[in-house]
Scaffold this active site. Sequence first.
Site, short mmCIF file in Angstrom:
data_model
loop_
_atom_site.label_atom_id
_atom_site.label_comp_id
_atom_site.label_asym_id
_atom_site.label_seq_id
_atom_site.Cartn_x
_atom_site.Cartn_y
_atom_site.Cartn_z
CE LYS A 34 -1.38 -0.19 4.90
NZ LYS A 34 -2.51 -0.18 5.81
CB ALA A 45 12.83 -5.24 12.96
CD GLU A 115 16.08 -8.40 21.38
OE1 GLU A 115 15.05 -9.06 21.19
OE2 GLU A 115 16.56 -7.62 20.54
CG HIS A 245 8.96 -2.67 22.97
ND1 HIS A 245 9.85 -2.05 23.82
CD2 HIS A 245 9.70 -3.53 22.22
CE1 HIS A 245 11.07 -2.52 23.59
NE2 HIS A 245 11.01 -3.42 22.62
NE ARG A 291 9.57 -7.12 23.81
CZ ARG A 291 9.77 -7.24 22.54
NH1 ARG A 291 8.74 -7.36 21.73
NH2 ARG A 291 10.96 -7.22 22.04
CG HIS A 352 6.39 -3.83 19.90
ND1 HIS A 352 7.09 -2.97 19.08
CD2 HIS A 352 7.10 -5.00 19.91
CE1 HIS A 352 8.18 -3.58 18.63
NE2 HIS A 352 8.20 -4.81 19.10
NE ARG A 387 6.68 -10.41 18.91
CZ ARG A 387 7.78 -9.67 18.73
NH1 ARG A 387 8.90 -10.23 18.35
NH2 ARG A 387 7.74 -8.37 18.96
P1 FAD Z 1 5.24 -5.92 7.84
O1 FAD Z 1 6.70 -5.92 7.84
O2 FAD Z 1 4.55 -4.94 8.71
O3 FAD Z 1 4.76 -5.70 6.34
C1 FAD Z 1 3.40 -5.53 6.04
C2 FAD Z 1 3.28 -5.11 4.61
O4 FAD Z 1 1.92 -5.15 4.20
C3 FAD Z 1 3.73 -3.68 4.34
O5 FAD Z 1 4.42 -3.67 3.11
C4 FAD Z 1 2.43 -2.92 4.21
O6 FAD Z 1 2.51 -1.74 3.44
C5 FAD Z 1 1.57 -3.95 3.53
N1 FAD Z 1 0.13 -3.78 3.67
C6 FAD Z 1 -0.59 -3.67 4.82
N2 FAD Z 1 -1.90 -3.59 4.53
C7 FAD Z 1 -2.01 -3.65 3.18
C8 FAD Z 1 -3.09 -3.61 2.27
N3 FAD Z 1 -4.37 -3.47 2.68
N4 FAD Z 1 -2.84 -3.68 0.95
C9 FAD Z 1 -1.57 -3.78 0.48
N5 FAD Z 1 -0.49 -3.82 1.31
C10 FAD Z 1 -0.73 -3.77 2.63
N6 FAD Z 1 10.53 -8.39 15.59
C11 FAD Z 1 11.63 -9.14 15.76
O7 FAD Z 1 11.59 -10.36 15.63
N7 FAD Z 1 12.81 -8.54 16.08
C12 FAD Z 1 12.93 -7.19 16.24
O8 FAD Z 1 14.02 -6.69 16.51
C13 FAD Z 1 11.77 -6.39 16.07
N8 FAD Z 1 11.82 -5.04 16.25
C14 FAD Z 1 10.72 -4.30 15.96
C15 FAD Z 1 10.80 -2.92 16.05
C16 FAD Z 1 9.71 -2.13 15.69
C17 FAD Z 1 9.80 -0.64 15.78
C18 FAD Z 1 8.51 -2.75 15.26
C19 FAD Z 1 7.32 -1.93 14.85
C20 FAD Z 1 8.42 -4.13 15.21
C21 FAD Z 1 9.51 -4.91 15.56
N9 FAD Z 1 9.45 -6.30 15.50
C22 FAD Z 1 10.57 -7.05 15.72
C23 FAD Z 1 8.27 -6.97 14.98
C24 FAD Z 1 8.52 -7.31 13.51
O9 FAD Z 1 9.26 -6.27 12.91
C25 FAD Z 1 7.23 -7.48 12.74
O10 FAD Z 1 6.38 -8.35 13.44
C26 FAD Z 1 7.52 -8.08 11.37
O11 FAD Z 1 8.43 -7.27 10.69
C27 FAD Z 1 6.24 -8.19 10.58
O12 FAD Z 1 6.57 -8.57 9.28
P2 FAD Z 1 5.38 -8.79 8.26
O13 FAD Z 1 6.01 -9.13 6.95
O14 FAD Z 1 4.39 -9.70 8.81
O15 FAD Z 1 4.66 -7.35 8.17
C1 SIN Z 2 13.33 -4.71 20.16
O1 SIN Z 2 14.33 -4.52 19.47
O2 SIN Z 2 13.24 -4.43 21.35
C2 SIN Z 2 12.15 -5.31 19.51
C3 SIN Z 2 12.33 -6.74 19.42
C4 SIN Z 2 11.04 -7.40 19.10
O3 SIN Z 2 10.00 -6.78 19.00
O4 SIN Z 2 11.07 -8.64 19.00
#
Ligand code: FAD
Ligand code: SIN
Length: 541
Positions: A34, A45, A115, A245, A291, A352, A387
Amino acid sequence: MEIKSDFLVIGSGIAGLFFALKVCKYGSVVIVTKRDSEESSTKYAQGGIASVMAEDDSYDLHIKDTLEAGAGLCNEDAVKLVVENGPEKIRELIELGAKFTLQGDKADVLALGREGGHSKRRIVHAADFTGAEIERALIEAVKKSENIRVYENHIAIDLITKGKVKPEGLSYTGSDDDRVYGAYVLNKNKGEVNSFLSKITIIATGGAGKVYLYTSNPDISTGDGIAMAYRAGARIANMEFIQFHPTCLYHPDAKSFLITEAVRGEGGLLKLKDGSTFMEKYHPMGCLAPRDIVARAIDYEMKKSGDDCVYLDVTHLEGYQIRERFPTIYKICLSLGIDITKTPIPVVPAAHYTCGGIVTDFYGRTNMRGLYAAGETACTGVHGANRLASNSLLEALVFSHKAAERAIQESKDTRFEDIQVPQWDTGNAVDSDESVVVSNNWDEIRRTLWNYVGIVRSNKRLNRAKRRIDILLDEIKEYYWNFIITSDLIELRNIATVADLIIQCAMIRKESRGLHYNIDYPSRDDVNWRKDTVIQYKRQL
Ligand code: FAD
Ligand code: SIN
């Protein structure tokens, strides 16, 4: 316009891109996303990916830590699957070009962070920008594939289900209940709705943190996939388990900036305004407790003291160590006037991670034929009621790979025939000149969830939230059918649906467990509630 492919991938975070790379050798792939391709939670992340890589670590220990964090609700087989596939997935990412931080003195040995909830150092990372590095590597790999077309600024609105197809369009072996044929997608640049038809559709749309007023999540995290799947008839589970978080930056100019748990992994301490520590009162692991426990402790201490935040102090490390290990955090904080090498960082908990979501089996399959889900949008059983840190990227990799294996087979068993999908019908919808209604409703939903369905819940607060969200859902429904569809309206409708699902699940669960804490049922009840809360909608909106 109709766009056909063997595989339709909705979302371009780690789950969607990894799936696309796995299936692209076996058929045509379309990714709709999107915003820009890289915009995703994945990109932000920080901490890294948990995986057993060290000699003093073992699968059993990682499994044990995951189960303990999950508070009795994890599916042990799912956890085993994810943990045991971890090292292979890390190697695949490296082969795809991801560059992780190495131990300074050993050029080919990965540096491992620690962590909360982990008994060992096992977090593979790229300094504090792990997600951005993974996303970069995956997008570059996707660009090299001739079989993958990416449609940026395309937002999926709804799944195309059997009821919308006349006559029956695809033929396949097996039962023909609940078939998904692709999705209606709004081209945001042109304002037109196209039908994206596919043999296999995978939802990889990430989580729903934006349903809360304060969140670490980027703007894309509006739970679209969960809402779409729910409307189409997929099973949704465990939405009450929203992870907060413990440490997001508290600053008026910082929108949703996370301070990674790895800071505590390197010895950072949580403190009150007077400099005293408090986590030792709540858990033997202190600041590195799981967490749910740390976030609740901070919430309690903030309510007790009336302070707006607590502090995370990492000044025990040398300045150069901080700048090297946490370059992004150092720079962002400094730009806001906080030198973290000298001053503790003001932090607060924020929404988070969505532990629940679309129910899948171990191959990413939902209860609807042709529909898969992976990543944060899915509920695979790995995370249970809470988680474990850095298990999300790992789960997304393992499950999108497993989904690809099965989807390749299913696509071979499915043939395209003459599908006649009705064009998107705008009915009598007109252009809206009241975008203020959309933004007001957004705001009200997010405040309601923050105030009444947050870290600590009660029956009274949940009932209050339910009443408000019910009224908003009705208003939004009316608005949705009367006005020409926009991206904001699609997201508003979805966060309202997801808010409702969270409240429904929270009301069903009559105990406190993991991330769900209700003062009216303060204890965990393993006799009656060691089970998922599953919701399924029968009617198409
Ligand atoms: P996302 O990476 O969120 O991708 C979703 C995609 O779907 C995006 O491209 C978005 O634009 C698209 N999309 C959404 N709705 C639509 C729609 N209706 N139509 C078309 N496209 C759409 N996890 C860890 O394991 N380690 C970490 O260190 C960690 N750190 C984090 C730090 C932050 C700040 C955050 C927010 C999360 C963190 N997490 C971490 C969690 C982890 O990053 C996410 O759970 C993971 O990246 C999700 O991946 P995903 O592919 O499922 O979704
Ligand atoms: C963090 O770096 O603290 C996020 C890690 C996670 O959401 O798993």
